[in-house]
Design a protein around this motif. Structure first.
Motif, short mmCIF file in Angstrom:
data_model
loop_
_atom_site.label_atom_id
_atom_site.label_comp_id
_atom_site.label_asym_id
_atom_site.label_seq_id
_atom_site.Cartn_x
_atom_site.Cartn_y
_atom_site.Cartn_z
N GLY A 17 17.71 33.32 12.23
CA GLY A 17 19.02 34.08 11.97
C GLY A 17 18.70 35.76 11.26
N TYR A 18 19.69 36.13 11.04
CA TYR A 18 20.19 37.57 9.64
C TYR A 18 19.95 37.21 8.80
CZ TYR A 18 20.01 37.95 15.21
OH TYR A 18 19.43 38.08 16.36
N GLY A 19 19.24 38.16 7.56
CA GLY A 19 20.09 38.25 6.62
C GLY A 19 19.57 36.32 6.00
N GLY A 20 21.12 36.69 5.54
CA GLY A 20 21.36 35.28 4.45
C GLY A 20 22.00 33.66 5.81
N ARG A 21 22.37 34.45 7.43
CA ARG A 21 22.85 34.12 8.72
C ARG A 21 22.27 32.61 9.78
NH1 ARG A 21 27.28 36.87 12.54
NH2 ARG A 21 27.63 34.92 13.22
N THR A 22 22.09 31.79 9.38
CA THR A 22 21.63 31.42 10.78
C THR A 22 22.33 30.76 11.49
OG1 THR A 22 20.97 29.76 8.88
CG2 THR A 22 20.52 28.78 10.68
N VAL A 23 21.62 31.26 12.83
CA VAL A 23 22.36 31.77 14.24
C VAL A 23 22.17 30.02 15.03
CG1 VAL A 23 22.63 32.54 16.17
CG2 VAL A 23 22.63 33.99 14.30
N ILE A 24 20.59 30.55 14.77
CA ILE A 24 19.68 28.94 15.50
C ILE A 24 19.67 27.94 14.67
CG2 ILE A 24 17.79 27.94 16.81
CD1 ILE A 24 19.21 29.81 18.69
N HIS A 57 8.63 36.22 17.61
CA HIS A 57 8.99 36.76 16.16
C HIS A 57 9.10 38.20 16.07
CE1 HIS A 57 6.65 34.41 13.04
NE2 HIS A 57 6.44 35.53 12.46
N LEU A 58 10.24 38.47 15.86
CA LEU A 58 11.35 39.18 15.54
C LEU A 58 12.23 39.28 14.72
CD1 LEU A 58 10.65 41.18 19.39
CD2 LEU A 58 9.50 42.18 17.31
N VAL A 59 12.48 38.19 14.54
CA VAL A 59 13.63 37.98 13.71
C VAL A 59 13.32 36.98 12.82
CG1 VAL A 59 16.02 38.46 14.95
CG2 VAL A 59 14.81 35.95 14.82
N ARG A 60 13.98 36.65 11.72
CA ARG A 60 13.67 35.59 10.05
C ARG A 60 13.47 34.05 11.05
NH1 ARG A 60 16.84 32.43 7.96
NH2 ARG A 60 18.44 33.14 8.12
N MET A 61 12.64 33.80 10.88
CA MET A 61 12.16 31.98 12.04
C MET A 61 11.99 31.60 10.81
SD MET A 61 9.26 32.42 14.56
CE MET A 61 9.49 30.62 14.56
N ARG A 62 12.25 30.16 11.27
CA ARG A 62 11.26 28.47 10.89
C ARG A 62 11.48 27.56 11.43
NH1 ARG A 62 13.42 24.83 7.65
NH2 ARG A 62 15.56 26.02 7.23
N GLY A 63 9.88 26.94 11.41
CA GLY A 63 10.19 26.22 12.59
C GLY A 63 9.15 26.14 13.53
N GLU A 64 8.79 25.43 14.38
CA GLU A 64 7.59 25.37 15.33
C GLU A 64 7.93 26.18 16.92
OE1 GLU A 64 4.94 22.46 14.64
OE2 GLU A 64 4.88 22.20 16.52
N ILE A 65 6.67 27.25 16.87
CA ILE A 65 6.42 27.39 18.32
C ILE A 65 5.47 27.97 18.02
CG2 ILE A 65 7.39 29.41 19.69
CD1 ILE A 65 9.01 30.40 17.80
N ARG A 66 4.88 27.16 19.02
CA ARG A 66 3.40 26.81 20.13
C ARG A 66 3.29 27.40 21.36
NH1 ARG A 66 1.25 24.46 16.06
NH2 ARG A 66 -0.99 24.08 16.90
N LEU A 67 2.30 28.06 21.85
CA LEU A 67 1.39 27.81 23.01
C LEU A 67 0.39 26.98 23.08
CD1 LEU A 67 1.68 29.36 26.40
CD2 LEU A 67 0.71 30.86 25.27
N GLY A 68 0.03 25.96 23.79
CA GLY A 68 -0.42 24.98 23.56
C GLY A 68 -0.90 25.13 22.61
N ARG A 217 26.68 27.73 20.44
CA ARG A 217 26.73 27.59 19.20
C ARG A 217 24.77 27.31 18.45
NH1 ARG A 217 31.69 24.51 19.63
NH2 ARG A 217 33.27 26.24 20.31
N GLY A 218 24.10 28.42 18.95
CA GLY A 218 23.07 27.69 18.45
C GLY A 218 22.28 26.77 19.13
N ARG A 219 22.56 25.81 19.58
CA ARG A 219 22.31 24.50 19.72
C ARG A 219 21.90 24.34 21.29
NH1 ARG A 219 24.17 20.53 14.50
NH2 ARG A 219 24.53 22.32 13.87
N LEU A 220 20.85 23.24 21.63
CA LEU A 220 20.74 22.46 23.04
C LEU A 220 22.23 21.89 23.21
CD1 LEU A 220 18.77 23.18 25.49
CD2 LEU A 220 17.77 20.78 23.97
N HIS A 221 22.23 22.58 24.56
CA HIS A 221 23.50 21.27 25.15
C HIS A 221 22.74 20.65 25.93
CE1 HIS A 221 27.19 20.37 27.75
NE2 HIS A 221 27.69 20.38 27.02
N GLY A 222 21.98 21.21 26.75
CA GLY A 222 21.11 20.83 28.46
C GLY A 222 20.11 21.08 28.27
N ALA A 223 19.35 20.61 29.76
CA ALA A 223 18.63 21.23 29.50
C ALA A 223 17.65 20.15 31.11
CB ALA A 223 17.53 21.55 29.06
#
Ligand code: ATP
Ligand code: MG
Length: 283
Positions: A17-24, A57-68, A217-223
């Motif tokens: 998200g941005y500042g105090g606002r969580t989007v994902i 990695h261009l916004v504030r984030m937390r969690g795991e993003i891996r490439l292999g 709304r920042g969540r996965l609906h389906g894939a």
């Protein structure tokens, strides 16, 4: 740093998200694998650009993003630039570089890795591949919207990164350019790279993508594969539209929008009859 050729891109428990606002929020996605083109779709403000920016990695984030086995958060900026090609939804308006200089800059930011070919030559090759070499000496600021979009793609692919994140790569393009650019983007995936492209044109996504990921709304609906994902039920629930999904004479999926559905009864209606709000009812 070496990225193995079959390394998948994985996103787990992502908040961004941005500042105090969580989007994902708490977003986990199916693994994105080399060789397949993933279309990321969803309504305006769903968080698609934010998700791409988080992966780059261009916004504030937390969690795991891996490439292999590589945690992308731990990469140095030059390593990240060499690993992830990011094409933003729009380029900044205040860039007074020439087109060629901007592509050279995109290559040199990756610490100059390459096959020994002079950087200017590599940059020109990329512009040629995308059919815009004639723009090389033009100032970026003074290009048309579509021209800027192609140059932005040139910057993203300039150093041939293993991961390409494209935010609406064809939204400003005429149909011929759209087709050419999607051929190139698909070719990039087929050559063994991971490509994620945000798209609003669902028929175009169905035509080119191997997988569609729907964000709302920042969540996965389906894939899943386009034919499984693009259904009237999904379109009603996620976009609030009454639409038909039909195949054209060539067998490709087409989306025909008949109206919008009122938000309240969507869930109940999606499984049964959906009463479209027609143009006439809006008058
Ligand atoms: N720089 C920013 N600062 C604060 N909030 C932002 C910023 N950029 C986007 N947002 C907000 O984050 C939410 C998600 O925006 P995002 O740009 O990720 O949506 P999107 O799915 O890409 O939409 P679109 O299809 O319109 O491009 C929106 O509510 C938006 O207003
Ligand atoms: Mg966006």
């Amino acid at each position: 740093m070496t990225v193995s050729q079959d390394a998948a891109l994985t996103v787990r428990g992502l908040h961004a998200g941005y500042g105090g606002r969580t989007v994902i929020e708490r977003l986990s996605l199916p693994a994105m694998v080399p060789g397949r083109l993933v279309a990321l779709v969803g309504p305006n403000a769903a968080g698609k650009s934010t998700l791409l920016r988080a992966m780059a990695h261009l916004v504030r984030m937390r969690g795991e993003i891996r490439l292999g086995g590589i945690d992308l958060a731990r990469l140095k900026p030059a390593e990240r630039a060499a690993t992830i090609g990011f094409m933003p939804q729009s380029l900044p308006d205040d860039v007074s570089l020439s087109v060629l200089e901007s592509v050279i800059a995109a290559i040199t930011v990756t610490a100059g890795g390459g096959d020994g070919t002079p950087v200017a030559e590599r940059a020109l090759d990329v512009l040629e591949d995308l059919g815009v070499a004639d723009l090389a000496s033009r100032t970026l600021n003074l290009l048309s919207g579509g021209q800027k979009q192609v140059v932005s793609l040139a910057q993203a692919i300039a150093c041939a990164p293993p991961v390409l994140l494209l935010d609406e790569p064809t939204s400003a393009l005429d149909p011929a350019r759209q087709f050419q650019i999607m051929c190139i983007v698909k070719g990039y995936a087929v050559a063994g790279r991971i490509v994620v492209a945000v798209m609003h044109d669902l028929a175009l996504a169905a035509q080119w993508a191997d997988e569609i990921v729907v964000l709302t709304r920042g969540r996965l609906h389906g894939a899943g594969p386009p034919a499984d994902i693009l259904t009237p039920g999904m379109l009603a629930e996620v976009y609030g539209i009454a639409a038909r999904v039909e195949r054209c004479s060539e067998g490709r999926l087409q989306i025909l929008v008949d109206g919008v559905v009122p938000p309240r009864p969507i869930r109940a209606a999606a499984g049964g009859q959906i009463e479209p709000v027609t143009r006439r009812e809006f008058r």
